[in-house]
Design a protein around this motif. Structure first.
Motif, mmCIF file in Angstrom:
data_model
loop_
_atom_site.group_PDB
_atom_site.id
_atom_site.type_symbol
_atom_site.label_atom_id
_atom_site.label_comp_id
_atom_site.label_asym_id
_atom_site.label_seq_id
_atom_site.Cartn_x
_atom_site.Cartn_y
_atom_site.Cartn_z
ATOM 1 N N ALA A 79 -46.545 19.518 -85.080
ATOM 2 C CA ALA A 79 -45.723 19.765 -83.899
ATOM 3 C C ALA A 79 -46.374 20.791 -82.988
ATOM 4 O O ALA A 79 -46.378 20.648 -81.758
ATOM 5 C CB ALA A 79 -44.327 20.225 -84.320
ATOM 6 N N LEU A 80 -46.944 21.841 -83.574
ATOM 7 C CA LEU A 80 -47.601 22.870 -82.772
ATOM 8 C C LEU A 80 -48.834 22.305 -82.075
ATOM 9 O O LEU A 80 -49.095 22.616 -80.902
ATOM 10 C CB LEU A 80 -47.994 24.044 -83.665
ATOM 11 N N ALA A 81 -49.596 21.458 -82.770
ATOM 12 C CA ALA A 81 -50.777 20.844 -82.154
ATOM 13 C C ALA A 81 -50.375 19.940 -80.992
ATOM 14 O O ALA A 81 -51.023 19.941 -79.931
ATOM 15 C CB ALA A 81 -51.558 20.052 -83.202
ATOM 16 N N ALA A 82 -49.304 19.159 -81.156
ATOM 17 C CA ALA A 82 -48.850 18.273 -80.089
ATOM 18 C C ALA A 82 -48.339 19.074 -78.897
ATOM 19 O O ALA A 82 -48.585 18.717 -77.733
ATOM 20 C CB ALA A 82 -47.751 17.348 -80.606
ATOM 21 N N ALA A 88 -51.787 21.933 -72.388
ATOM 22 C CA ALA A 88 -53.158 21.985 -71.880
ATOM 23 C C ALA A 88 -53.487 20.842 -70.932
ATOM 24 O O ALA A 88 -54.585 20.823 -70.365
ATOM 25 C CB ALA A 88 -54.142 21.973 -73.048
ATOM 26 N N ASP A 89 -52.555 19.919 -70.738
ATOM 27 C CA ASP A 89 -52.817 18.752 -69.888
ATOM 28 C C ASP A 89 -52.734 19.152 -68.417
ATOM 29 O O ASP A 89 -51.668 19.093 -67.793
ATOM 30 C CB ASP A 89 -51.809 17.647 -70.205
ATOM 31 N N ALA A 90 -53.861 19.546 -67.846
ATOM 32 C CA ALA A 90 -53.888 20.062 -66.474
ATOM 33 C C ALA A 90 -53.609 18.996 -65.427
ATOM 34 O O ALA A 90 -53.392 19.318 -64.250
ATOM 35 C CB ALA A 90 -55.249 20.710 -66.196
ATOM 36 N N ARG A 97 -45.302 19.524 -68.274
ATOM 37 C CA ARG A 97 -45.985 20.001 -69.466
ATOM 38 C C ARG A 97 -45.039 20.793 -70.367
ATOM 39 O O ARG A 97 -45.074 20.677 -71.599
ATOM 40 C CB ARG A 97 -47.186 20.865 -69.077
ATOM 41 N N LEU A 98 -44.197 21.613 -69.754
ATOM 42 C CA LEU A 98 -43.244 22.401 -70.539
ATOM 43 C C LEU A 98 -42.244 21.503 -71.257
ATOM 44 O O LEU A 98 -41.959 21.703 -72.449
ATOM 45 C CB LEU A 98 -42.514 23.387 -69.620
ATOM 46 N N GLU A 145 -48.608 31.730 -72.428
ATOM 47 C CA GLU A 145 -49.968 31.653 -71.893
ATOM 48 C C GLU A 145 -50.058 30.592 -70.805
ATOM 49 O O GLU A 145 -50.749 30.775 -69.796
ATOM 50 C CB GLU A 145 -50.958 31.352 -73.021
ATOM 51 N N ALA A 146 -49.375 29.463 -70.995
ATOM 52 C CA ALA A 146 -49.362 28.418 -69.966
ATOM 53 C C ALA A 146 -48.697 28.927 -68.689
ATOM 54 O O ALA A 146 -49.147 28.613 -67.574
ATOM 55 C CB ALA A 146 -48.635 27.181 -70.491
ATOM 56 N N LEU A 147 -47.647 29.708 -68.836
ATOM 57 C CA LEU A 147 -46.965 30.274 -67.663
ATOM 58 C C LEU A 147 -47.862 31.277 -66.942
ATOM 59 O O LEU A 147 -47.915 31.310 -65.709
ATOM 60 C CB LEU A 147 -45.661 30.953 -68.094
#
Length: 254
Positions: A79-82, A88-90, A97-98, A145-147
């Motif tokens: 789940a964490l990897a997915a 990371a999908d820019a 993405r969220l 980090e994404a934010l």
């Protein structure tokens, strides 16, 4: 060269198949635990769900507790990897993405819990509590980090709100929806609203950038009642007046 393999250990060529069988067992076990809970799940039920014999299941997991730890750990890792891959999908907007990340982490199991699965939380705390806490912390930090990477966290700095606090806010929303939403679709709808609210500054900035694109520099559409293309240039009293003068001159000539 002769390769010596210890009795009872799979060779290096056997390990991929062995790992695949083990993953299938953990997938089946996690599904059964979600349906029946920890106490009512039996090794026989897991073996039937996995399509193996009871003895075959015990070759991999000696006890139900061991099976539970392994299946929960496997779920947390996948789940964490997915979720990390979604973040990371820019190519996708931050809002999407969220929502995809929270769906991978929580949403896909909303509505899947059986009536007898109320004891799963207690079992998880007792048997794999530190592991769950560790993965949850890593997930929240990945969202934060994404934010930060998107520049959204900087927009909240004047309000004294950090990227981690924004991530915690989204996690709190997800937890509430996890218990309040009856279906996965309802969970996703709720998370889409939460992400839209949090990402409003980023959306406005993106729209502003789009407004400076070459397409936006084209002529604005005509207002109602105005011609869509420029009309012919008129001089003097206009073309109609010139035409009347020409007809009058031809009449005089006759």
């Amino acid at each position: 060269m002769l390769t010596i393999v210890n009795e009872g250990e799979p060779s290096s060529t056997d390990r991929p198949a062995e790992d695949l069988r083990r993953r299938k067992l953990m997938d089946a076990a996690f599904t059964v635990f979600l349906r029946f809970g920890f106490r009512k799940t039996s090794m026989d039920e897991v073996a039937r769900a996995a399509g193996v014999s009871r003895q075959g299941l015990y070759l991999h997991f000696a006890t139900k507790e061991e099976l539970f730890r392994a299946s929960v750990g496997y779920f947390l890792d996948t789940a964490l990897a997915a979720a990390a891959a979604a973040l990371a999908d820019a190519e996708r907007p931050l809002e999407e993405r969220l929502v995809a990340a929270f769906d991978a982490w929580i949403g896909r199991f909303v509505g899947a819990l059986g009536a007898d699965a109320a004891d799963l939380s207690t079992a998880a705390n007792e048997l794999v509590g530190p592991l769950v806490a560790e993965h949850e912390g890593r997930f929240v930090e990945a969202v934060a980090e994404a934010l930060r990477a998107s520049g959204l966290a900087a927009a909240y700095e004047p309000a004294g709100v950090t990227g981690r606090q924004l991530a915690d806010t989204l996690v709190s929303s997800a937890r509430g929806l996890k218990h309040g939403a009856a279906t996965r679709e309802a969970f996703l709808e709720g998370m889409a609203i939460a992400a839209r609210v949090v990402c409003l500054p980023e959306r406005r900035a993106r729209e502003a950038r789009a407004g400076q694109s070459p397409q936006s520099l084209q002529a604005a559409p005509p207002r109602q009642g105005e011609p869509s293309t420029p009309g012919p240039r008129r001089e003097g009293k206009g073309r109609g007046s010139t035409a009347r003068k020409a007809r009058k001159a031809r009449g005089t000539a006759r």
